[in-house]
Design an enzyme around this catalytic site. Structure first.
Site, PDB file in Angstrom:
ATOM      1  N   GLY A 101       0.761  -1.247   0.000  1.00  0.00           N
ATOM      2  CA  GLY A 101       0.000   0.000   0.000  1.00  0.00           C
ATOM      3  C   GLY A 101       0.785   1.285   0.000  1.00  0.00           C
TER       4      GLY A 101
ATOM      5  N   TYR B 186      -8.898   5.297 -13.039  1.00  0.00           N
ATOM      6  CA  TYR B 186      -8.835   5.926 -11.705  1.00  0.00           C
ATOM      7  C   TYR B 186      -8.588   7.427 -11.792  1.00  0.00           C
ATOM      8  CZ  TYR B 186      -7.201   1.073 -10.952  1.00  0.00           C
ATOM      9  OH  TYR B 186      -7.026  -0.286 -10.979  1.00  0.00           O
TER      10      TYR B 186
ATOM     11  N   CYS C 101     -11.454   4.316 -30.002  1.00  0.00           N
ATOM     12  CA  CYS C 101     -12.691   5.018 -30.357  1.00  0.00           C
ATOM     13  C   CYS C 101     -13.589   5.263 -29.155  1.00  0.00           C
ATOM     14  CB  CYS C 101     -13.424   4.205 -31.401  1.00  0.00           C
ATOM     15  SG  CYS C 101     -12.334   3.854 -32.780  1.00  0.00           S
ATOM     16  N   GLU C 102     -13.076   5.898 -28.148  1.00  0.00           N
ATOM     17  CA  GLU C 102     -13.936   6.402 -27.082  1.00  0.00           C
ATOM     18  C   GLU C 102     -13.258   7.562 -26.373  1.00  0.00           C
ATOM     19  OE1 GLU C 102     -14.446   3.623 -23.640  1.00  0.00           O
ATOM     20  OE2 GLU C 102     -14.002   2.114 -25.151  1.00  0.00           O
TER      21      GLU C 102
HETATM   22  N1  LLP Z   1      -1.315  -7.040  -0.976  1.00  0.00           N
HETATM   23  C1  LLP Z   1      -2.599  -7.167  -1.333  1.00  0.00           C
HETATM   24  C2  LLP Z   1      -3.442  -8.157  -0.646  1.00  0.00           C
HETATM   25  C3  LLP Z   1      -3.118  -6.351  -2.361  1.00  0.00           C
HETATM   26  O1  LLP Z   1      -4.404  -6.464  -2.712  1.00  0.00           O
HETATM   27  C4  LLP Z   1      -2.285  -5.404  -3.002  1.00  0.00           C
HETATM   28  C5  LLP Z   1      -2.791  -4.550  -4.091  1.00  0.00           C
HETATM   29  C6  LLP Z   1      -0.932  -5.326  -2.601  1.00  0.00           C
HETATM   30  C7  LLP Z   1      -0.490  -6.151  -1.571  1.00  0.00           C
HETATM   31  C8  LLP Z   1       0.038  -4.369  -3.225  1.00  0.00           C
HETATM   32  O2  LLP Z   1      -0.346  -3.048  -3.019  1.00  0.00           O
HETATM   33  P1  LLP Z   1       0.650  -1.849  -3.413  1.00  0.00           P
HETATM   34  O3  LLP Z   1       1.852  -1.962  -2.528  1.00  0.00           O
HETATM   35  O4  LLP Z   1       0.975  -1.985  -4.834  1.00  0.00           O
HETATM   36  O5  LLP Z   1      -0.167  -0.633  -3.129  1.00  0.00           O
HETATM   37  N2  LLP Z   1      -4.553  -1.171 -10.080  1.00  0.00           N
HETATM   38  C9  LLP Z   1      -4.514  -0.179  -9.033  1.00  0.00           C
HETATM   39  C10 LLP Z   1      -3.906  -0.724  -7.757  1.00  0.00           C
HETATM   40  C11 LLP Z   1      -4.586  -1.975  -7.242  1.00  0.00           C
HETATM   41  C12 LLP Z   1      -3.963  -2.553  -5.993  1.00  0.00           C
HETATM   42  C13 LLP Z   1      -4.550  -3.881  -5.657  1.00  0.00           C
HETATM   43  N3  LLP Z   1      -3.999  -4.558  -4.519  1.00  0.00           N
HETATM   44  C14 LLP Z   1      -3.768   1.050  -9.549  1.00  0.00           C
HETATM   45  O6  LLP Z   1      -3.353   1.059 -10.706  1.00  0.00           O
HETATM   46  O7  LLP Z   1      -3.634   2.034  -8.819  1.00  0.00           O
END
Ligand code: LLP
Length: 417
Positions: A237, A314, A342-343
């Site tokens: 996160g 997002y 095309c959007e």
């Molecule tokens: N652990 C779990 C259980 C997760 O669901 C995630 C991300 C992570 C770790 C890694 O999180 P990070 O360190 O990358 O924040 N597609 C979205 C982000 C989706 C994140 C999903 N889960 C974007 O492009 O911002």
């Protein structure tokens, strides 16, 4: 070593001019820097060095096997969410005993496969999942983690927030003691770990602290109930800078980890994705047309929302610049940067100051290493974008551009005979 910077008027990835890679592989392409990946990993490892922490890279952020391999060679484990990711992590050389399986919808087959590969831990997210796991683990036995939902607002984009009571993730914190008791009563299942992950792109540590405090209290309560809890999975996160965000210093993060969990004697796991790869990658694209519309200037590029979906999905911000450095005295005008799809949603950015551009000029999307290539599709029958890994003055094509033949062969005509 420098990772991505302008030298001699040209953007470089480590010691290679980005324009040179473009000439050889065509556009668009993703480009990752080994030095950047390594530096981010080492920075996190060093910040957490005082504690017993295993870094399990969240493969979903960038699942190219060359990227996973880079981290595996530095000692990382992997956080995976599907059989496909598990297979990638193993193929890239992550030891099975450093792999954690997260996710709300693991199927029976996926759980069985993970058990057969002897991965480190499955983090269970619901009672029905626990029951399925109990059935398939009855004979061989499994030590598991249980992911709790601490009901904390991560203060990030709602689509990537996961720790509020109304999100689909984890077991409600209020039911955690009951669910741990239920798990312990099952033959073959032994709950030994508490997991939490409240969301992504967090730039404020307060919600993480709140979540970790809740988890620490739960560990104490579980131990009082006779559970042998030996580890905590703190999730991922941590946010990065896309525009003007100020991500918290890693030392502050480490301090929070220490203050909330330091006295529990648990082995700790973290699952970072974005912070390890986000700023270690760029997307390089070419201008197709610089078009003056009735009221706006549109720079139409050869990358599109199918290649990098974050802005459309997002409203995410990515810095966009010419690959050839813009001279300080060049006049700019505002432009919308759009793809050919095309959007109208195929808009990467609106009102960005850009110099006059010609067909074939190269542009770069910064901070595209996380949730870029992995979220790509072939919408509009566009080919998946290749991925390049740079190391020093060398580059390797770590996923090649498919051919149109390959694209067409994915379908078959129905044979009704
Ligand atoms: N652990 C779990 C259980 C997760 O669901 C995630 C991300 C992570 C770790 C890694 O999180 P990070 O360190 O990358 O924040 N597609 C979205 C982000 C989706 C994140 C999903 N889960 C974007 O492009 O911002």
């Amino acid at each position: 070593m420098t990772e991505f910077d302008y030298r001699d008027g040209m953007l470089h990835a480590e010691n290679i001019a980005v324009s040179e890679i473009a000439e050889q592989v065509g556009t668009p392409f993703y480009c990752y820097s080994t030095a950047a990946l390594t530096n981010r990993y080492n920075a996190l490892r060093d910040a957490l060095a005082a504690q017993d922490v295993t870094i399990c890279y969240a493969v979903k952020a960038n699942s190219n096997q060359a990227v996973i391999r880079t981290f595996a060679e530095l000692g990382a484990g992997a956080d995976i969410v599907s059989e496909g990711e598990l297979r990638r992590a193993l193929a890239a050389g992550v030891p099975a005993d450093r792999i954690i399986f997260s996710g709300v919808g693991k199927t029976r087959d996926e759980l069985a496969y993970a058990l057969s590969e002897n991965i480190h831990k499955i983090n269970v997210e619901s009672v029905p999942e626990l029951e399925v796991l109990g059935e398939i683990a009855a004979e061989r036995g499994a030590e598991i983690g249980i992911r709790v939902n601490p009901d904390v607002d991560a203060k990030t984009h709602e689509k990537i927030s996961t720790g509020k009571a109304d999100n689909k993730f984890g077991i409600d914190i209020g039911r955690a003691l009951d669910v741990f008791a239920k798990a312990r009563a099952m033959p073959g299942v032994k709950p030994v770990s508490v997991a939490v992950h409240i969301g992504s792109q967090l730039t404020d540590l307060a919600p993480l602290r709140a979540a970790y405090e809740t988890v620490a209290e739960l560990v104490t309560a579980l131990r009082a109930d006779g559970h042998e809890i030996d580890s905590i999975d703190l999730g991922g996160g941590l946010g990065i800078r896309y525009k003007d965000e100020t991500p918290p210093p890693l030392a502050d993060y480490a301090r929070i980890v220490q203050e909330t969990t330091g006295n529990l004697g648990c082995q700790l796991f973290v699952e970072p994705g974005r912070m390890l790869v986000g700023n270690a990658g760029i997307l390089v694209t070419r201008v197709i047309y610089d078009k003056q519309g009735q009221s706006r200037r549109f720079v139409i590029v050869d990358a599109a929302m199918n290649d990098l979906v974050r802005p459309a999905m997002y409203d995410a911000y990515h810095e966009i610049q010419p690959v050839r450095e813009t001279r300080a005295n060049t006049s700019t005008t505002d432009a919308d940067i759009v793809g050919p799809i095309c959007e109208t949603g195929d808009t990467f950015a609106r009102g960005r100051a850009l110099p006059p551009l010609k067909t074939d000029d190269l542009l770069v999307f910064q901070s595209a290493g996380a949730y870029g290539a992995v979220m790509a599709s072939t919408y509009n029958s566009r080919l998946l974008v290749p991925e390049i890994l740079v190391k020093g003055d060398k580059f390797a094509v770590v996923r090649r551009r498919p051919s149109y033949d390959e694209l067409l062969k994915q379908d078959q005509l129905a044979n009704w005979q």
